[in-house]
Design a protein around this motif. Structure first.
Motif, short mmCIF file in Angstrom:
data_model
loop_
_atom_site.label_atom_id
_atom_site.label_comp_id
_atom_site.label_asym_id
_atom_site.label_seq_id
_atom_site.Cartn_x
_atom_site.Cartn_y
_atom_site.Cartn_z
N GLY B 1 0.82 -1.20 0.00
CA GLY B 1 0.00 0.00 0.00
C GLY B 1 0.86 1.25 0.00
N GLU B 2 0.19 2.38 0.03
CA GLU B 2 0.94 3.63 0.00
C GLU B 2 1.59 3.87 1.35
N ASP B 3 2.76 4.46 1.31
CA ASP B 3 3.49 4.71 2.54
C ASP B 3 4.29 5.98 2.37
N VAL B 4 4.33 6.78 3.44
CA VAL B 4 5.11 8.00 3.44
C VAL B 4 5.96 7.98 4.69
N GLU B 5 7.27 8.13 4.54
CA GLU B 5 8.16 8.03 5.69
C GLU B 5 8.98 9.29 5.88
N GLN B 6 9.15 9.65 7.14
CA GLN B 6 9.97 10.81 7.50
C GLN B 6 10.75 10.47 8.76
N SER B 28 1.89 7.78 -8.53
CA SER B 28 0.80 8.41 -9.28
C SER B 28 0.34 9.72 -8.64
N SER B 29 0.93 10.07 -7.49
CA SER B 29 0.50 11.28 -6.79
C SER B 29 0.80 12.51 -7.64
N THR B 30 -0.24 13.26 -7.98
CA THR B 30 -0.06 14.42 -8.86
C THR B 30 0.59 15.58 -8.12
N TYR B 31 0.25 15.72 -6.87
CA TYR B 31 0.82 16.77 -6.02
C TYR B 31 1.40 16.13 -4.77
N LEU B 32 2.42 16.78 -4.22
CA LEU B 32 2.97 16.38 -2.92
C LEU B 32 2.97 17.61 -2.03
N TYR B 33 2.76 17.38 -0.75
CA TYR B 33 2.44 18.49 0.14
C TYR B 33 3.32 18.49 1.38
N PHE B 88 4.56 17.68 8.31
CA PHE B 88 4.06 16.45 7.71
C PHE B 88 4.19 16.52 6.20
N CYS B 89 4.77 15.49 5.65
CA CYS B 89 4.79 15.28 4.21
C CYS B 89 3.52 14.51 3.85
N ALA B 90 2.94 14.75 2.67
CA ALA B 90 1.75 13.99 2.28
C ALA B 90 1.71 13.80 0.77
N GLU B 91 1.16 12.67 0.37
CA GLU B 91 0.91 12.39 -1.05
C GLU B 91 -0.55 12.00 -1.16
N THR B 92 -1.05 11.96 -2.40
CA THR B 92 -2.41 11.47 -2.61
C THR B 92 -2.33 10.09 -3.24
N ASP B 93 -3.23 9.20 -2.79
CA ASP B 93 -3.25 7.87 -3.38
C ASP B 93 -4.11 7.89 -4.65
N GLN B 94 -4.32 6.75 -5.25
CA GLN B 94 -5.01 6.72 -6.53
C GLN B 94 -6.48 7.10 -6.41
N GLY B 95 -7.01 7.05 -5.20
CA GLY B 95 -8.38 7.47 -5.00
C GLY B 95 -8.50 8.94 -4.61
N GLY B 96 -7.38 9.65 -4.59
CA GLY B 96 -7.39 11.07 -4.24
C GLY B 96 -7.31 11.34 -2.74
N LYS B 97 -7.08 10.28 -1.98
CA LYS B 97 -7.03 10.44 -0.53
C LYS B 97 -5.62 10.84 -0.09
N LEU B 98 -5.52 11.77 0.85
CA LEU B 98 -4.22 12.20 1.35
C LEU B 98 -3.64 11.16 2.29
N ILE B 99 -2.37 10.80 2.07
CA ILE B 99 -1.66 9.90 2.97
C ILE B 99 -0.54 10.71 3.61
N PHE B 100 -0.53 10.77 4.93
CA PHE B 100 0.46 11.58 5.64
C PHE B 100 1.61 10.72 6.14
#
Lengths: 116, 110
Positions: B1-6, B28-33, B88-100
């Motif tokens: 699954g999607e994972d974001v590490e810091q 596939s994340s169009t934007y990163l935050y 917090f770093c965040a990406e969006t998954d394929q459903g458009g949901k933010l993953i922090f």
């Protein structure tokens, strides 16, 4: 005026009780969310509503029931509270989320829930 | 699954530069935050970068994106005590949901 406001800010209660947290946004957004932040600051989405309809429901116990009376409000009701429910709960809102769009979330200031 | 590490903590002296790093998995994340959380408050969007950009500068903030390595960084120039917060770093998954990510606590010492 606060953009996303949630009440109460602090909630201390006994195990087994039922409690509610309210959230309102005045940004005209279509989508609202509930997030849970644990003691290690890890932030996880619980629910998302778009225009009063549930669109995201993560693996959350069914003791948690969101209710959206209109698109500006998303309340969270929790039944039979457990020790592990202690956390900070954040409400958030955004414009209609579509894949590939810029997902800017606006967060409330959080509700710190302590279950004793 | 999607994972974001810091990394969890960073301590710097006032006036130094801070660099907070993040790795993510969903290409596939169009934007990163980058979101900032001050004590006792909710998260606030600090800045974001479109996935086809390498760099974005916004006053004291510089975001660098290495899409090949799936690495995102946030540089804060001339760090001030008011910058002390969790980032917090965040990406969006394929459903458009933010993953922090789990957040990096920045401590700025005078």
């Amino acid at each position: 005026d606060t953009a996303v406001s949630q009440t109460p800010k602090y909630l201390v209660t006994q195990m087994g009780n039922d409690k509610s947290i309210k959230c309102e946004q005045n940004l005209g957004h279509d989508t609202m969310y509930w997030y849970k932040q644990d003691s290690k600051k890890f932030l996880k989405i619980m629910f998302s509503y778009n225009n009063k309809e549930l669109i995201i429901n993560e693996t959350v116990p069914n003791r948690f029931s969101p209710k959206s009376p209109d698109k500006a409000h998303l309340n969270l009701h929790i039944n039979s509270l457990e020790l592990g429910d202690s956390a900070v709960y954040f409400c958030a809102s955004s414009q209609l989320a579509k894949q590939g769009t810029n997902e800017k979330l606006f967060f409330g200031s959080g509700t710190q829930l302590s279950v004793l | 699954g999607e994972d974001v590490e810091q990394s969890l903590f960073l301590s710097v002296r006032e006036g130094d530069s801070s660099v907070i790093n993040c790795t993510y998995t969903d290409s596939s994340s169009t934007y990163l935050y980058w979101y900032k959380q001050e004590p006792g408050a909710g998260l606030q969007l600090l800045t974001y970068i479109f996935s086809n950009m390498d760099m974005k500068q916004d006053q004291r903030l510089t975001v660098l994106l290495n899409k090949k390595d799936k690495h995102l960084s946030l540089r804060i120039a001339d760090t001030q005590t008011g910058d002390s917060a969790i980032y917090f770093c965040a990406e969006t998954d394929q459903g458009g949901k933010l993953i922090f990510g789990q957040g990096t606590e920045l401590s700025v010492k005078p």
